[in-house]
Design an enzyme around this catalytic site. Structure first.
Site, PDB file in Angstrom:
ATOM      1  CG  HIS A   1     -68.133 -65.081   6.324  1.00 51.52           C
ATOM      2  ND1 HIS A   1     -66.891 -65.102   6.920  1.00 51.52           N
ATOM      3  CD2 HIS A   1     -67.980 -64.354   5.184  1.00 51.52           C
ATOM      4  CE1 HIS A   1     -66.024 -64.431   6.171  1.00 51.52           C
ATOM      5  NE2 HIS A   1     -66.655 -63.956   5.115  1.00 51.52           N
TER       6      HIS A   1
ATOM      7  CG  ASP B   1     -66.044 -68.839   8.129  1.00 53.69           C
ATOM      8  OD1 ASP B   1     -67.034 -68.172   7.777  1.00 53.69           O
ATOM      9  OD2 ASP B   1     -65.257 -69.350   7.308  1.00 53.69           O
TER      10      ASP B   1
ATOM     11  CG  ASP C   1     -63.375 -61.537   4.702  1.00 60.75           C
ATOM     12  OD1 ASP C   1     -64.573 -61.795   4.522  1.00 60.75           O
ATOM     13  OD2 ASP C   1     -62.454 -62.193   4.211  1.00 60.75           O
TER      14      ASP C   1
ATOM     15  CD  GLU D   1     -66.794 -66.627   2.256  1.00 61.38           C
ATOM     16  OE1 GLU D   1     -66.690 -66.359   1.040  1.00 61.38           O
ATOM     17  OE2 GLU D   1     -65.888 -66.380   3.079  1.00 61.38           O
ATOM     18  CD  GLU D   2     -62.881 -65.985   4.643  1.00 62.61           C
ATOM     19  OE1 GLU D   2     -62.467 -66.348   3.521  1.00 62.61           O
ATOM     20  OE2 GLU D   2     -63.047 -64.796   4.942  1.00 62.61           O
TER      21      GLU D   2
ATOM     22  CG  HIS E   1     -58.453 -63.594   2.623  1.00 59.22           C
ATOM     23  ND1 HIS E   1     -58.760 -64.496   1.631  1.00 59.22           N
ATOM     24  CD2 HIS E   1     -59.629 -63.297   3.218  1.00 59.22           C
ATOM     25  CE1 HIS E   1     -60.070 -64.720   1.615  1.00 59.22           C
ATOM     26  NE2 HIS E   1     -60.617 -63.995   2.583  1.00 59.22           N
TER      27      HIS E   1
END
Length: 457
Positions: free
Chosen positions: A93, A95, A126, A159-160, A426
């Site tokens: 992903h 995003d 990520d 996705e996030e 994150h």
């Protein structure tokens, strides 16, 4: 695999690393947070266009920007393989999570910066790095005899956020992502240098909780002591989600499962999580039980007056964002209902409570006995000399996994990636290990070659 067969592929991957860094730098520069309230939608659109152009440059056919039902775009492309070869779907992903407090970053979050042997920037691990891993593996194969399988790539755009756009799009177009094997490039090794496939993912539900008690704020001196305080009510409701030891307690939700695979030593976890000295871990059971096999609630945010500028007032309204991770064996939709019922039931003083669902994703468990896992084990053994493939769980969620498993029950699904503990995904100062990017790109190239050979045999 014989060293003579491995060497040319490994050398090619190594030679591609400068290009990988350049491309990751370009991709990280897009502030592709899929929330227009935080960043312009144009940032995600620009990132999607970059991915589409990269796929076209690699000869992918049918490259398309898919407008998904949640208002975001996923990028799709197809590269035909030799006649009779299996098809492999590669997922990543583009995003990313918001950067949080940009002043806490040691370098700008959307500028890839090398420091202490790692590349820093939001999305490096990520999961923009996952997309670069896929591209690097395919380029290495093309330079060493060709790509032996048909390849589909899907790069998700939300996705996030957990808003489910790609899941619903895939359900409406079931032939699009059909494949014999699926490689999800969005997890990570248990630690740097230890090759790991993720066999279990917790699902998630995300809700917003609103508490109202008064028509408007009141002077705390004139009315405090009798007037019901919405912020105090919210605090009591949120506190009810944890037992004394910190375990998650949602009424009706089982929370006693055990993890019987690779264990997570407590001291290693404390180090990875950067727990302060003297502060204890929460919950019961092993660390692996707590982070992979049991539900976990997290209060993501609270809307209330900030300390600076606060007035002496009884609050009329308060709001919170709450996430609940759910392990395999628990239906995410059922967990959402239990969470909402719990929040409503725990409201004190007759406070009015409303619960709005924001996002949801089902948990996932892989079949590690499938032939693709044998091909991956051989690939990891070759790419990480002296190490054997480990199988672990992951507390995070990739909602698309369960959708793909339901749509394509015969497909083998493997989860690998760059998000090992040092990556701090994150969080502020997210980073990727370029050595891991190189080794996992080699791993994926070897896997595709091994998998094609096993199917041909």
């Amino acid at each position: 695999m014989e060293p003579t067969a491995l060497a040319p592929l490994a050398e090619t991957v190594a030679s591609l690393m400068p290009r990988a860094r350049t491309e990751l730098t370009e991709l990280v520069a897009f502030r592709s947070v899929a929330d227009p309230a935080q960043f312009p939608r144009s940032e995600c659109e620009a990132a999607a266009s970059w991915v589409a152009a990269a796929l076209r440059a690699e000869g992918f056919q049918d490259v398309a920007l898919l407008d998904t039902p949640d208002g975001t775009q996923s990028v799709y492309g197809y590269l035909p393989g030799p006649e009779g070869a299996p098809t492999v779907l590669l997922y990543a992903h583009y995003d990313v999570q918001p950067p949080l407090d940009e002043s806490a970053w040691l370098s700008p979050p959307f500028t890839l910066t090398e420091r202490d042997g790692r590349w820093y920037g939001r999305g490096t691990a990520d999961c923009k790095g996952g997309l670069i891993m896929h591209l690097t593996a395919l380029r290495a194969l093309r330079a060493n005899g060709g790509i032996p399988v048909g390849v589909k790539i899907i790069a998700e755009g939300s996705e996030e956020q957990g808003t489910g756009g790609l899941e619903r799009y895939a359900e409406a177009h079931p032939a699009l992502l059909a494949a014999d094997t699926i490689v999800i490039g969005d997890t990570g090794n248990f630690r740097v240098g230890l090759p790991t496939v993720t066999a279990m993912l917790r699902g998630m539900t995300h809700v917003r909780l609103q508490v109202d008690t008064l028509e408007g704020n009141l002077h705390s001196g004139q009315f405090g002591g009798a007037a019901p305080d919405a912020l105090a009510a919210l605090i009591r409701i949120l506190d009810s989600l944890r037992a004394e030891d910190g375990s998650t307690t949602v009424e009706g939700l089982a929370s006693d499962a055990n993890w019987d695979g690779l264990q997570y030593p407590e001291e290693e976890f404390r180090k990875d999580a950067k727990v302060l000295d003297g502060v204890g871990l929460i919950g019961s059971g092993t660390v692996a039980d707590r982070v992979w096999a049991r539900p976990a609630v997290t209060v993501l945010g609270i809307d209330c007056p900030p300390v600076v500028g606060a007035t002496p007032s009884v609050q009329a309204s308060a709001r919170a964002s709450v996430s609940l991770r759910v392990p395999p064996g628990i239906d995410a939709a059922a967990a959402t209902k239990l969470l909402a019922a719990h929040l409503e039931a725990k409201a004190p003083w007759g406070a009015r409570v409303s619960v709005e669902q924001v996002g949801q994703g089902q948990p996932f468990r892989a079949d590690t006995t499938s032939p693709a896992y044998a091909a991956m084990a051989a690939a990891m053994r070759a790419a990480y000399p002296g190490e054997e493939m480990q199988t672990a769980g992951q507390g995070g969620s990739i909602p698309l996994c369960s959708t793909l498993a339901a749509l394509y029950p015969e497909a083998e699904i493997l989860l690998i990636g760059l998000s090992e503990p040092q990556a701090q995904i994150h969080a502020v100062n997210e980073s990727v290990s370029p050595e891991e990017l190189e080794r996992l790109s080699l791993t994926e190239a070897l896997f595709l070659r091994n998998y094609a050979a096993s199917r041909a045999g």
